[in-house]
Motif scaffolding. Structure first.
Motif, PDB file in Angstrom:
ATOM      1  N   CYS A  20     -13.248  27.867   8.279  1.00 34.60           N
ATOM      2  CA  CYS A  20     -13.829  28.512   7.000  1.00 34.60           C
ATOM      3  C   CYS A  20     -15.143  28.574   7.013  1.00 34.60           C
ATOM      4  N   SER A  21     -15.496  29.794   6.723  1.00 34.87           N
ATOM      5  CA  SER A  21     -16.768  30.471   6.734  1.00 34.87           C
ATOM      6  C   SER A  21     -17.596  30.249   5.236  1.00 34.87           C
ATOM      7  N   PHE A  22     -18.674  30.089   5.367  1.00 38.91           N
ATOM      8  CA  PHE A  22     -19.624  29.977   4.148  1.00 38.91           C
ATOM      9  C   PHE A  22     -20.866  30.253   4.134  1.00 38.91           C
ATOM     10  N   ILE A  23     -21.279  31.164   3.315  1.00 39.86           N
ATOM     11  CA  ILE A  23     -22.548  31.888   3.262  1.00 39.86           C
ATOM     12  C   ILE A  23     -23.549  31.304   2.112  1.00 39.86           C
ATOM     13  N   ILE A  24     -24.666  30.838   2.277  1.00 40.75           N
ATOM     14  CA  ILE A  24     -25.750  30.846   1.425  1.00 40.75           C
ATOM     15  C   ILE A  24     -26.899  31.583   1.343  1.00 40.75           C
ATOM     16  N   GLY A  25     -27.515  31.557   0.333  1.00 42.20           N
ATOM     17  CA  GLY A  25     -28.779  32.162   0.301  1.00 42.20           C
ATOM     18  C   GLY A  25     -28.913  33.610  -0.449  1.00 42.20           C
ATOM     19  N   GLU A  71     -23.078  22.789  -4.107  1.00 44.74           N
ATOM     20  CA  GLU A  71     -21.660  22.632  -4.638  1.00 44.74           C
ATOM     21  C   GLU A  71     -20.764  23.509  -3.435  1.00 44.74           C
ATOM     22  N   THR A  72     -21.218  24.394  -2.818  1.00 43.80           N
ATOM     23  CA  THR A  72     -20.684  25.106  -1.715  1.00 43.80           C
ATOM     24  C   THR A  72     -20.350  23.941  -0.663  1.00 43.80           C
ATOM     25  N   LEU A  73     -21.447  23.210  -0.066  1.00 45.07           N
ATOM     26  CA  LEU A  73     -21.398  22.473   0.761  1.00 45.07           C
ATOM     27  C   LEU A  73     -20.286  21.088   0.484  1.00 45.07           C
ATOM     28  N   LYS A  74     -20.456  20.698  -0.832  1.00 39.17           N
ATOM     29  CA  LYS A  74     -19.522  19.814  -1.514  1.00 39.17           C
ATOM     30  C   LYS A  74     -17.773  20.412  -1.129  1.00 39.17           C
ATOM     31  N   PHE A  75     -17.867  21.643  -1.677  1.00 39.58           N
ATOM     32  CA  PHE A  75     -16.608  22.332  -1.466  1.00 39.58           C
ATOM     33  C   PHE A  75     -16.054  22.181   0.047  1.00 39.58           C
ATOM     34  N   ALA A  76     -17.056  22.686   0.924  1.00 38.82           N
ATOM     35  CA  ALA A  76     -16.565  22.586   2.196  1.00 38.82           C
ATOM     36  C   ALA A  76     -16.044  21.297   2.705  1.00 38.82           C
ATOM     37  N   LEU A  77     -16.758  20.176   2.348  1.00 38.26           N
ATOM     38  CA  LEU A  77     -16.406  18.941   2.695  1.00 38.26           C
ATOM     39  C   LEU A  77     -15.196  18.620   1.946  1.00 38.26           C
ATOM     40  N   LYS A  78     -14.758  18.832   0.788  1.00 38.34           N
ATOM     41  CA  LYS A  78     -13.625  18.524   0.055  1.00 38.34           C
ATOM     42  C   LYS A  78     -12.357  19.399   0.868  1.00 38.34           C
ATOM     43  N   TYR A 109     -12.813  23.213  11.295  1.00 39.96           N
ATOM     44  CA  TYR A 109     -14.268  23.640  11.687  1.00 39.96           C
ATOM     45  C   TYR A 109     -14.786  24.591  10.350  1.00 39.96           C
ATOM     46  N   ALA A 110     -15.977  24.339  10.246  1.00 35.62           N
ATOM     47  CA  ALA A 110     -16.630  25.199   9.057  1.00 35.62           C
ATOM     48  C   ALA A 110     -17.938  26.035   9.939  1.00 35.62           C
ATOM     49  N   GLN A 111     -18.018  27.350   9.461  1.00 38.32           N
ATOM     50  CA  GLN A 111     -19.228  27.922   9.766  1.00 38.32           C
ATOM     51  C   GLN A 111     -20.031  28.307   8.704  1.00 38.32           C
ATOM     52  N   PHE A 112     -21.210  27.866   8.682  1.00 40.24           N
ATOM     53  CA  PHE A 112     -22.321  28.143   7.767  1.00 40.24           C
ATOM     54  C   PHE A 112     -23.169  29.281   8.231  1.00 40.24           C
ATOM     55  N   SER A 113     -23.693  30.027   7.176  1.00 42.94           N
ATOM     56  CA  SER A 113     -24.559  31.072   7.606  1.00 42.94           C
ATOM     57  C   SER A 113     -25.353  31.491   6.367  1.00 42.94           C
ATOM     58  N   ILE A 114     -26.564  32.252   6.628  1.00 42.08           N
ATOM     59  CA  ILE A 114     -27.406  32.791   5.685  1.00 42.08           C
ATOM     60  C   ILE A 114     -26.934  34.179   5.460  1.00 42.08           C
ATOM     61  N   LEU A 115     -27.090  34.610   4.073  1.00 40.78           N
ATOM     62  CA  LEU A 115     -26.579  35.906   3.826  1.00 40.78           C
ATOM     63  C   LEU A 115     -27.598  36.936   4.589  1.00 40.78           C
ATOM     64  N   ARG A 175     -29.210  23.953   8.176  1.00 43.64           N
ATOM     65  CA  ARG A 175     -29.366  22.832   8.998  1.00 43.64           C
ATOM     66  C   ARG A 175     -28.544  21.677   8.539  1.00 43.64           C
ATOM     67  N   PHE A 176     -28.869  21.105   7.320  1.00 47.33           N
ATOM     68  CA  PHE A 176     -28.329  20.120   6.740  1.00 47.33           C
ATOM     69  C   PHE A 176     -26.680  20.079   6.625  1.00 47.33           C
ATOM     70  N   CYS A 177     -26.516  21.433   6.314  1.00 53.22           N
ATOM     71  CA  CYS A 177     -24.845  21.654   5.993  1.00 53.22           C
ATOM     72  C   CYS A 177     -24.244  21.549   7.310  1.00 53.22           C
ATOM     73  N   TYR A 178     -25.006  21.988   8.669  1.00 51.17           N
ATOM     74  CA  TYR A 178     -24.200  21.554   9.736  1.00 51.17           C
ATOM     75  C   TYR A 178     -24.236  20.176  10.268  1.00 51.17           C
TER      76      TYR A 178
END
Length: 481
Positions: free
Chosen positions: A358-363, A374-381, A386-392, A440-443
């Motif tokens: 799953c991919s997630f975008i912040i920023g 909340e996005t990070l919590k949702f990813a963990l739930k 595997y998860a991919q986090f990126s900045i808009l 960084r914290f998300c990863y």
């Protein structure tokens, strides 16, 4: 000879995740040129990392040099154009790819770039090669924006000079001619399979391991138009698909000729046509192909029945673009999904026995720190494999880029920073440093969980765990938000 180059540049997924894959676009271009009788070389300098002297020696006979460019590799593409033009002044330099399609005149400001190929390049590049080889005018060549030097082979006369610092030294009387876009290719089955034999396959890796999977594109065009994505503008809003037989012919070819063990279907939404996916699966099963594969999907284009058929045909993982836990942010992106559908899709995929990425975008500009948490919590739930986090990142050609330009939200237009790992658009609640720290914290939070580590060990992925931890811990300390 025609040379096609993927420039060496700082690409986030290569630098931080150790993932490098064959440049599929160059593979299609090379295959088309070779089918029409041209000699072709591919130099994937992202993995070969040649010196410019070695590069020039490799392509010294080229009459045309094509350089591909994404947004974060645009500056590198220009450097390559200048180095090549200074040492091979008779070569015709053409840039292609998503970035220059949307910013062609920026590329053509550089004195060493002779033309830009916009949109799909297969037929445009073939026609360009035929005309350059025959010494014919480029007038009317659809899909090409080029410089008119006053005569048909003006680029050969040394008037397009560039010094070692890539300074612009361009005559004022050079005209820019826009021949207009080329129509989208409707019959994708007419394209030859990518020229993988021209690529350094031994150099591609995933987390330090030699690559045993191959990317494939089975369709082009996306009807959804998410605001952060340029695909629907680059390849059109109409979904154009290869036939199931043609798709599986390529799968079988990759297995037989290249010993492929895994296929990564890289379509924007592989599952858009459920009927076609079922037919592809049936054809794989019918031919008894021993192959694992993955694909990208929207959460609203799958069903239990479809997932079961895909699993039976060898699908082992699905990539879902989740992006945010805030419905308000999702609506801002025009994503057209809801969180209940996300949870249902991930649950169904796991139940069938396939991995989820799953991919997630912040920023985004109007996203608060609570939204990001909340996005990070949702990813963990959700707990995908595997998860991919990126900045808009507002890439040129996207609706969000246009908004950012109009509202003065861009923090920089240095495209080297448009890596999806650095903030380049203003957020009204957090500083760029805070967003970077939270990424960084998300990863760290996702990948250093004991549950994730134990799960990967149980799957026999100890090497993946070690490499993931090494890369995560190598990031800067002090990331607790």
């Amino acid at each position: 000879m025609i040379a096609l180059i993927n420039p060496n540049a700082s690409v986030e997924v290569v630098k931080k995740l150790g993932i490098s894959t064959p440049p599929l676009g160059l593979g299609y271009l090379a295959a088309m040129l070779r089918e029409r009788g041209f000699r072709v070389k591919i130099v994937d300098d992202l993995v070969e990392k040649l010196s410019f002297s070695e590069l020039i020696n490799r392509i010294k006979d080229a009459i045309i040099v094509g350089i591909t460019s994404t947004t974060p590799t645009f500056s590198a593409a220009l450097r390559y154009a200048c180095e090549i033009k200074r040492r091979l002044p008779h070569a015709f330099i053409v840039l292609g790819g998503v970035h220059v399609t949307f910013m062609p005149y920026q590329a053509l400001k550089n004195a060493c770039v002779d033309a830009v190929c916009i949109g799909e390049g297969e037929y445009t590049l073939v026609e360009l090669a035929e005309r350059v080889e025959a010494g014919r005018s480029l007038e009317g060549l659809k899909g090409l924006i080029y410089k008119d030097y006053g005569n048909e082979r003006g680029w050969e006369n040394g008037i397009n000079d560039c010094d070692e610092n890539c300074s612009i030294k361009q005559r004022d009387d050079i005209r820019i001619i826009n021949n207009g876009p080329r129509e989208f290719i409707q019959d994708l089955d007419s394209l030859p399979f990518p020229a993988y034999d021209l690529m350094p396959l031994e150099k591609y890796t995933v987390l330090g391991q030699r690559l045993e999977h191959f990317p494939m594109i089975t369709s082009r065009g996306c009807p959804f138009g998410c605001r952060y994505c340029s695909s629907s503008l680059f390849l059109g809003r109409k979904f154009r698909a290869r036939s199931p037989k043609n798709v599986v012919d390529e799968v079988e070819w990759l297995v037989d000729d290249f010993k492929a063990k895994y296929i990564a279907f890289s379509d924007d939404t592989f599952t858009l046509s459920k009927r076609r996916v079922i037919e592809i699966c049936d054809e794989i099963i019918k031919r008894n192909l021993d192959i694992k594969w993955s694909c990208s999907s929207r959460v609203d284009t799958i069903s239990k029945e479809l997932l079961e058929k895909m699993k039976k045909a060898g699908c082992s993982a699905i990539y879902y673009g989740v992006e945010s836990a805030s419905q308000r942010v999702l609506n801002y992106y025009k994503k057209r999904i809801n969180l209940d559908r996300v949870k249902e899709a991930v649950k169904l995929t796991k139940k069938v026995g396939m991995e989820t990425i799953c991919s997630f975008i912040i920023g985004s500009p109007y996203e608060t720190k609570e939204d990001m948490k909340e996005t990070l919590k949702f990813a963990l739930k959700l707990n995908p494999d595997y998860a991919q986090f990126s900045i808009l990142t507002p890439y040129p050609g996207t609706d969000i880029y246009q908004e950012a330009k109009e509202k003065n939200l861009l923090l920089t237009e240095n495209f080297d920073d448009y890596t999806a790992g650095k903030p380049v658009i203003k957020n009204f609640y957090l500083s760029p440093e805070e967003i970077t720290k939270f990424l960084r914290f998300c990863y760290l939070r996702f990948y250093l969980r004991p549950s994730f580590i134990m799960r990967e060990i149980r799957k026999g992925n100890l090497r993946v765990v070690i490499e993931t931890m090494r890369r995560a811990l190598r990031r800067e300390e002090g990331v607790n938000p």
